[in-house]
Motif scaffolding. Structure first.
Motif, PDB file in Angstrom:
ATOM      1  N   ARG A  92       8.230   9.736  -5.470  1.00  0.00           N
ATOM      2  CA  ARG A  92       8.052  11.070  -6.060  1.00  0.00           C
ATOM      3  C   ARG A  92       7.004  11.054  -7.161  1.00  0.00           C
ATOM      4  O   ARG A  92       6.232  12.003  -7.303  1.00  0.00           O
ATOM      5  N   ALA A  93       6.994   9.976  -7.955  1.00  0.00           N
ATOM      6  CA  ALA A  93       5.982   9.853  -9.015  1.00  0.00           C
ATOM      7  C   ALA A  93       4.587   9.834  -8.412  1.00  0.00           C
ATOM      8  O   ALA A  93       3.663  10.465  -8.929  1.00  0.00           O
ATOM      9  N   GLU A  94       4.445   9.133  -7.301  1.00  0.00           N
ATOM     10  CA  GLU A  94       3.143   9.067  -6.622  1.00  0.00           C
ATOM     11  C   GLU A  94       2.728  10.446  -6.117  1.00  0.00           C
ATOM     12  O   GLU A  94       1.582  10.871  -6.315  1.00  0.00           O
ATOM     13  N   LEU A  95       3.641  11.156  -5.497  1.00  0.00           N
ATOM     14  CA  LEU A  95       3.338  12.485  -4.962  1.00  0.00           C
ATOM     15  C   LEU A  95       2.979  13.464  -6.083  1.00  0.00           C
ATOM     16  O   LEU A  95       1.998  14.210  -5.978  1.00  0.00           O
ATOM     17  N   VAL A  96       3.733  13.432  -7.165  1.00  0.00           N
ATOM     18  CA  VAL A  96       3.464  14.331  -8.289  1.00  0.00           C
ATOM     19  C   VAL A  96       2.130  13.974  -8.945  1.00  0.00           C
ATOM     20  O   VAL A  96       1.347  14.855  -9.316  1.00  0.00           O
ATOM     21  N   PHE A  97       1.839  12.675  -9.053  1.00  0.00           N
ATOM     22  CA  PHE A  97       0.574  12.244  -9.645  1.00  0.00           C
ATOM     23  C   PHE A  97      -0.611  12.723  -8.808  1.00  0.00           C
ATOM     24  O   PHE A  97      -1.602  13.239  -9.344  1.00  0.00           O
ATOM     25  N   ILE A  98      -0.529  12.573  -7.500  1.00  0.00           N
ATOM     26  CA  ILE A  98      -1.609  13.031  -6.610  1.00  0.00           C
ATOM     27  C   ILE A  98      -1.766  14.543  -6.707  1.00  0.00           C
ATOM     28  O   ILE A  98      -2.886  15.066  -6.700  1.00  0.00           O
ATOM     29  N   THR A  99      -0.659  15.270  -6.823  1.00  0.00           N
ATOM     30  CA  THR A  99      -0.720  16.719  -6.997  1.00  0.00           C
ATOM     31  C   THR A  99      -1.449  17.070  -8.286  1.00  0.00           C
ATOM     32  O   THR A  99      -2.300  17.971  -8.318  1.00  0.00           O
ATOM     33  N   GLY A 100      -1.134  16.349  -9.355  1.00  0.00           N
ATOM     34  CA  GLY A 100      -1.803  16.578 -10.631  1.00  0.00           C
ATOM     35  C   GLY A 100      -3.296  16.293 -10.556  1.00  0.00           C
ATOM     36  O   GLY A 100      -4.107  17.036 -11.122  1.00  0.00           O
ATOM     37  N   LEU A 101      -3.664  15.236  -9.856  1.00  0.00           N
ATOM     38  CA  LEU A 101      -5.090  14.929  -9.699  1.00  0.00           C
ATOM     39  C   LEU A 101      -5.804  16.026  -8.915  1.00  0.00           C
ATOM     40  O   LEU A 101      -6.927  16.422  -9.255  1.00  0.00           O
ATOM     41  N   GLY A 102      -5.158  16.518  -7.878  1.00  0.00           N
ATOM     42  CA  GLY A 102      -5.755  17.601  -7.097  1.00  0.00           C
ATOM     43  C   GLY A 102      -5.940  18.856  -7.925  1.00  0.00           C
ATOM     44  O   GLY A 102      -6.981  19.525  -7.852  1.00  0.00           O
ATOM     45  N   LEU A 103      -4.948  19.168  -8.731  1.00  0.00           N
ATOM     46  CA  LEU A 103      -5.033  20.339  -9.606  1.00  0.00           C
ATOM     47  C   LEU A 103      -6.149  20.170 -10.637  1.00  0.00           C
ATOM     48  O   LEU A 103      -6.905  21.110 -10.897  1.00  0.00           O
ATOM     49  N   LEU A 104      -6.287  18.974 -11.185  1.00  0.00           N
ATOM     50  CA  LEU A 104      -7.344  18.712 -12.155  1.00  0.00           C
ATOM     51  C   LEU A 104      -8.726  18.805 -11.502  1.00  0.00           C
ATOM     52  O   LEU A 104      -9.670  19.332 -12.094  1.00  0.00           O
ATOM     53  N   ALA A 105      -8.834  18.325 -10.273  1.00  0.00           N
ATOM     54  CA  ALA A 105     -10.105  18.430  -9.553  1.00  0.00           C
ATOM     55  C   ALA A 105     -10.449  19.893  -9.286  1.00  0.00           C
ATOM     56  O   ALA A 105     -11.612  20.301  -9.403  1.00  0.00           O
ATOM     57  N   LEU A 106      -9.452  20.685  -8.946  1.00  0.00           N
ATOM     58  CA  LEU A 106      -9.673  22.117  -8.723  1.00  0.00           C
ATOM     59  C   LEU A 106     -10.165  22.791  -9.999  1.00  0.00           C
ATOM     60  O   LEU A 106     -11.099  23.602  -9.965  1.00  0.00           O
ATOM     61  N   VAL A 107      -9.570  22.445 -11.126  1.00  0.00           N
ATOM     62  CA  VAL A 107     -10.001  22.999 -12.411  1.00  0.00           C
ATOM     63  C   VAL A 107     -11.438  22.586 -12.703  1.00  0.00           C
ATOM     64  O   VAL A 107     -12.241  23.390 -13.197  1.00  0.00           O
ATOM     65  N   ALA A 108     -11.793  21.354 -12.390  1.00  0.00           N
ATOM     66  CA  ALA A 108     -13.164  20.888 -12.621  1.00  0.00           C
ATOM     67  C   ALA A 108     -14.155  21.689 -11.803  1.00  0.00           C
ATOM     68  O   ALA A 108     -15.234  22.059 -12.311  1.00  0.00           O
ATOM     69  N   VAL A 109     -13.824  22.003 -10.571  1.00  0.00           N
ATOM     70  CA  VAL A 109     -14.718  22.805  -9.723  1.00  0.00           C
ATOM     71  C   VAL A 109     -14.845  24.222 -10.285  1.00  0.00           C
ATOM     72  O   VAL A 109     -15.960  24.763 -10.377  1.00  0.00           O
ATOM     73  N   VAL A 110     -13.742  24.807 -10.698  1.00  0.00           N
ATOM     74  CA  VAL A 110     -13.776  26.160 -11.270  1.00  0.00           C
ATOM     75  C   VAL A 110     -14.617  26.169 -12.531  1.00  0.00           C
ATOM     76  O   VAL A 110     -15.444  27.062 -12.750  1.00  0.00           O
ATOM     77  N   LEU A 111     -14.436  25.163 -13.389  1.00  0.00           N
ATOM     78  CA  LEU A 111     -15.234  25.088 -14.622  1.00  0.00           C
ATOM     79  C   LEU A 111     -16.702  24.905 -14.332  1.00  0.00           C
ATOM     80  O   LEU A 111     -17.566  25.464 -15.011  1.00  0.00           O
ATOM     81  N   ALA A 112     -17.025  24.134 -13.327  1.00  0.00           N
ATOM     82  CA  ALA A 112     -18.431  23.908 -12.968  1.00  0.00           C
ATOM     83  C   ALA A 112     -19.112  25.197 -12.547  1.00  0.00           C
ATOM     84  O   ALA A 112     -20.277  25.429 -12.898  1.00  0.00           O
ATOM     85  N   PHE A 113     -18.406  26.053 -11.824  1.00  0.00           N
ATOM     86  CA  PHE A 113     -19.004  27.314 -11.396  1.00  0.00           C
ATOM     87  C   PHE A 113     -18.908  28.396 -12.456  1.00  0.00           C
ATOM     88  O   PHE A 113     -19.633  29.391 -12.404  1.00  0.00           O
ATOM     89  N   ALA A 114     -18.032  28.209 -13.435  1.00  0.00           N
ATOM     90  CA  ALA A 114     -17.884  29.213 -14.496  1.00  0.00           C
ATOM     91  C   ALA A 114     -18.936  29.065 -15.585  1.00  0.00           C
ATOM     92  O   ALA A 114     -19.210  30.016 -16.313  1.00  0.00           O
ATOM     93  N   ILE A 115     -19.521  27.882 -15.701  1.00  0.00           N
ATOM     94  CA  ILE A 115     -20.515  27.653 -16.753  1.00  0.00           C
ATOM     95  C   ILE A 115     -21.819  28.372 -16.387  1.00  0.00           C
ATOM     96  O   ILE A 115     -22.358  28.191 -15.310  1.00  0.00           O
TER      97      ILE A 115
END
Length: 116
Positions: A92-115
């Motif tokens: 479960r820790a692995e699954l939650v960690f991967i989910t968090g990484l995916g969410l962080l990557a999504l935020v990075a993409v949104v920030l890249a296009f928002a600048i």
């Protein structure tokens, strides 16, 4: 008779199994703590620029993502401290960690296009 350098095979086997069992959790715990710091850093840097609705959404997603990484760290810690459910907590820790990484990557993409 054993020498001081060696340990009985039984104790070595138990320790080896424990290390193999908790190998991933030993990596997830510090990585999750680091990723919480990354989320907090991006949140702080985001407050330096002008505010907008998109930045408010990114802030909220980063705050939730920090909580996701906290959950991952807690599950990882629990897997290292328990024996009965260690594999379940680690998975479960692995699954939650991967989910968090995916969410962080999504935020990075949104920030890249928002600048602008």
């Amino acid at each position: 008779m054993t020498t001081p350098d060696t340990q009985p095979a039984e104790k070595t086997t138990d320790r080896t199994e424990k290390l193999l069992q908790n190998g991933l959790s030993a990596h997830i715990l510090p990585a999750s703590a680091t990723m919480i710091g990354v989320c907090m850093t991006v949140l702080s840097i985001g407050h330096l620029g002008p505010g907008s609705e998109l930045h408010m959404l990114v802030d909220k997603v980063l705050a939730v993502d920090a909580l996701v990484f906290l959950a991952s760290a807690l599950l990882s810690f629990m897997s290292m401290r328990t024996q009965r459910f260690a594999n379940k907590f680690e998975a479960r820790a692995e699954l939650v960690f991967i989910t968090g990484l995916g969410l962080l990557a999504l935020v990075a993409v949104v920030l890249a296009f928002a600048i602008t």
